[in-house]
Design a protein around this motif. Structure first.
Motif, mmCIF file in Angstrom:
data_model
loop_
_atom_site.group_PDB
_atom_site.id
_atom_site.type_symbol
_atom_site.label_atom_id
_atom_site.label_comp_id
_atom_site.label_asym_id
_atom_site.label_seq_id
_atom_site.Cartn_x
_atom_site.Cartn_y
_atom_site.Cartn_z
ATOM 1 N N ASP A 1 52.969 30.258 -36.883
ATOM 2 C CA ASP A 1 51.711 31.120 -36.791
ATOM 3 C C ASP A 1 52.365 32.318 -36.067
ATOM 4 O O ASP A 1 52.952 32.080 -34.905
ATOM 5 C CB ASP A 1 50.642 30.413 -35.967
ATOM 6 N N CYS A 2 52.208 33.528 -36.559
ATOM 7 C CA CYS A 2 52.730 34.780 -35.973
ATOM 8 C C CYS A 2 52.004 34.978 -34.732
ATOM 9 O O CYS A 2 52.627 35.812 -33.987
ATOM 10 C CB CYS A 2 52.681 35.883 -36.931
ATOM 11 N N SER A 3 51.033 34.325 -34.392
ATOM 12 C CA SER A 3 50.184 34.835 -33.234
ATOM 13 C C SER A 3 50.900 33.815 -31.859
ATOM 14 O O SER A 3 50.780 34.009 -30.601
ATOM 15 C CB SER A 3 48.870 34.401 -33.147
ATOM 16 N N GLN A 4 51.774 32.871 -32.178
ATOM 17 C CA GLN A 4 52.565 32.176 -31.267
ATOM 18 C C GLN A 4 53.882 32.984 -30.802
ATOM 19 O O GLN A 4 54.294 33.295 -31.670
ATOM 20 C CB GLN A 4 52.825 30.860 -31.761
ATOM 21 N N LYS B 1 60.101 25.174 -31.016
ATOM 22 C CA LYS B 1 60.270 23.991 -30.382
ATOM 23 C C LYS B 1 59.982 22.779 -31.260
ATOM 24 O O LYS B 1 61.031 21.592 -31.202
ATOM 25 C CB LYS B 1 59.093 23.969 -29.238
ATOM 26 N N PRO B 2 59.090 22.312 -31.978
ATOM 27 C CA PRO B 2 58.820 21.287 -32.769
ATOM 28 C C PRO B 2 59.695 21.169 -33.946
ATOM 29 O O PRO B 2 60.359 20.141 -34.339
ATOM 30 C CB PRO B 2 57.236 21.508 -33.358
ATOM 31 N N VAL B 3 60.213 22.447 -34.566
ATOM 32 C CA VAL B 3 61.192 22.513 -35.682
ATOM 33 C C VAL B 3 62.657 22.085 -35.124
ATOM 34 O O VAL B 3 63.298 21.232 -35.598
ATOM 35 C CB VAL B 3 61.424 23.983 -35.975
ATOM 36 N N ASP B 4 63.049 22.490 -33.703
ATOM 37 C CA ASP B 4 64.188 22.161 -33.175
ATOM 38 C C ASP B 4 64.143 20.377 -32.738
ATOM 39 O O ASP B 4 65.183 19.855 -33.038
ATOM 40 C CB ASP B 4 64.217 22.907 -31.748
ATOM 41 N N GLU B 5 62.948 19.978 -32.411
ATOM 42 C CA GLU B 5 62.751 18.730 -32.257
ATOM 43 C C GLU B 5 63.161 17.866 -33.513
ATOM 44 O O GLU B 5 63.769 16.846 -33.625
ATOM 45 C CB GLU B 5 61.481 18.268 -31.801
ATOM 46 N N ALA B 6 62.454 18.285 -34.571
ATOM 47 C CA ALA B 6 62.913 17.741 -35.964
ATOM 48 C C ALA B 6 64.291 17.797 -36.363
ATOM 49 O O ALA B 6 64.525 16.891 -36.997
ATOM 50 C CB ALA B 6 62.002 18.559 -36.973
ATOM 51 N N LEU B 7 64.898 18.955 -35.939
ATOM 52 C CA LEU B 7 66.263 19.041 -36.229
ATOM 53 C C LEU B 7 67.169 18.004 -35.530
ATOM 54 O O LEU B 7 68.006 17.330 -36.299
ATOM 55 C CB LEU B 7 66.733 20.476 -35.953
ATOM 56 N N TYR B 8 66.767 17.787 -34.379
ATOM 57 C CA TYR B 8 67.594 16.838 -33.693
ATOM 58 C C TYR B 8 67.308 15.567 -33.861
ATOM 59 O O TYR B 8 68.214 14.331 -33.827
ATOM 60 C CB TYR B 8 67.641 17.074 -32.151
ATOM 61 N N LYS B 9 66.018 15.236 -34.487
ATOM 62 C CA LYS B 9 65.467 13.858 -34.987
ATOM 63 C C LYS B 9 66.427 13.605 -36.276
ATOM 64 O O LYS B 9 66.822 12.344 -36.451
ATOM 65 C CB LYS B 9 64.133 13.978 -35.169
ATOM 66 N N ASN C 1 72.232 15.197 -42.575
ATOM 67 C CA ASN C 1 72.226 15.411 -43.928
ATOM 68 C C ASN C 1 70.908 15.149 -44.686
ATOM 69 O O ASN C 1 70.786 14.397 -45.617
ATOM 70 C CB ASN C 1 73.374 14.606 -45.096
ATOM 71 N N GLN C 2 69.836 15.692 -43.968
ATOM 72 C CA GLN C 2 68.371 15.493 -44.620
ATOM 73 C C GLN C 2 67.413 16.331 -43.785
ATOM 74 O O GLN C 2 67.879 17.388 -42.782
ATOM 75 C CB GLN C 2 67.892 14.122 -43.686
ATOM 76 N N LEU C 3 66.488 16.548 -44.295
ATOM 77 C CA LEU C 3 65.317 17.471 -44.111
ATOM 78 C C LEU C 3 64.319 16.533 -43.246
ATOM 79 O O LEU C 3 63.806 15.579 -43.710
ATOM 80 C CB LEU C 3 64.627 17.941 -45.178
ATOM 81 N N VAL C 4 63.729 17.047 -42.187
ATOM 82 C CA VAL C 4 62.775 16.368 -41.292
ATOM 83 C C VAL C 4 61.755 17.232 -41.025
ATOM 84 O O VAL C 4 61.749 18.412 -40.724
ATOM 85 C CB VAL C 4 63.186 15.918 -40.138
ATOM 86 N N LEU C 5 60.414 17.097 -41.287
ATOM 87 C CA LEU C 5 59.227 17.844 -41.191
ATOM 88 C C LEU C 5 58.835 17.853 -39.640
ATOM 89 O O LEU C 5 58.873 16.877 -39.032
ATOM 90 C CB LEU C 5 58.102 17.399 -42.044
ATOM 91 N N ALA C 6 58.685 18.905 -39.230
ATOM 92 C CA ALA C 6 58.187 19.255 -37.692
ATOM 93 C C ALA C 6 56.748 18.670 -37.597
ATOM 94 O O ALA C 6 55.922 18.882 -38.263
ATOM 95 C CB ALA C 6 58.421 20.636 -37.138
ATOM 96 N N THR C 7 56.437 17.987 -36.445
ATOM 97 C CA THR C 7 55.105 17.799 -36.074
ATOM 98 C C THR C 7 54.285 19.142 -35.742
ATOM 99 O O THR C 7 54.800 19.713 -34.648
ATOM 100 C CB THR C 7 55.055 16.723 -35.106
ATOM 101 N N ALA C 8 53.069 19.293 -36.287
ATOM 102 C CA ALA C 8 52.464 20.485 -35.771
ATOM 103 C C ALA C 8 52.069 20.238 -34.413
ATOM 104 O O ALA C 8 51.516 19.118 -34.033
ATOM 105 C CB ALA C 8 51.456 20.838 -36.799
ATOM 106 N N ARG C 9 52.043 21.226 -33.684
ATOM 107 C CA ARG C 9 51.505 21.360 -32.331
ATOM 108 C C ARG C 9 50.498 22.540 -32.024
ATOM 109 O O ARG C 9 50.627 23.516 -32.806
ATOM 110 C CB ARG C 9 52.406 21.621 -31.294
ATOM 111 N N THR C 10 49.530 22.348 -31.128
ATOM 112 C CA THR C 10 48.599 23.472 -30.954
ATOM 113 C C THR C 10 48.719 24.009 -29.605
ATOM 114 O O THR C 10 49.456 23.178 -28.697
ATOM 115 C CB THR C 10 47.073 22.608 -31.255
#
Length: 93
Positions: free
Chosen positions: A59-62, A69-77, A84-93
């Motif tokens: 969200d551009c307001s963030q 942060k959640p995207v980076d956590e998904a990457l490390y997961k 060799n995979q794509l992991v979807l980030a968990t949305a945060r509010t």
């Protein structure tokens, strides 16, 4: 249109503006597959490269930090799960 940007070391950010989450997942899955299928010759050796990616929606307001942060956590997961995979980030509010 997409824009890659280096973040540090072996990490890159790919921005896909005006793209649905589903379409972004499809694009990144195809990119991961295409890279994994390709081999590279380097100094007499054949190398194979894979991509592990975290995918999220920002969200551009963030702030950029909060957005990534959640995207980076998904990457490390994904790296912990074998790469060799794509992991979807968990949305945060």
């Amino acid at each position: 249109m997409w824009w890659p940007a280096g973040v540090g070391g072996e990490e890159f950010i790919v921005l896909l503006p005006n793209t649905t989450h589903r379409d972004a997942a499809d694009i990144m899955t195809r990119l991961c597959s295409a890279v994994a299928r390709h081999s590279f010759d380097w100094e007499g050796e054949t190398l194979r490269i894979t991509i592990t990616a975290g995918l999220g929606q920002c969200d551009c307001s963030q702030s950029l930090e909060k957005c990534l942060k959640p995207v980076d956590e998904a990457l490390y997961k994904g790296k912990q799960q074998g790469r060799n995979q794509l992991v979807l980030a968990t949305a945060r509010t």
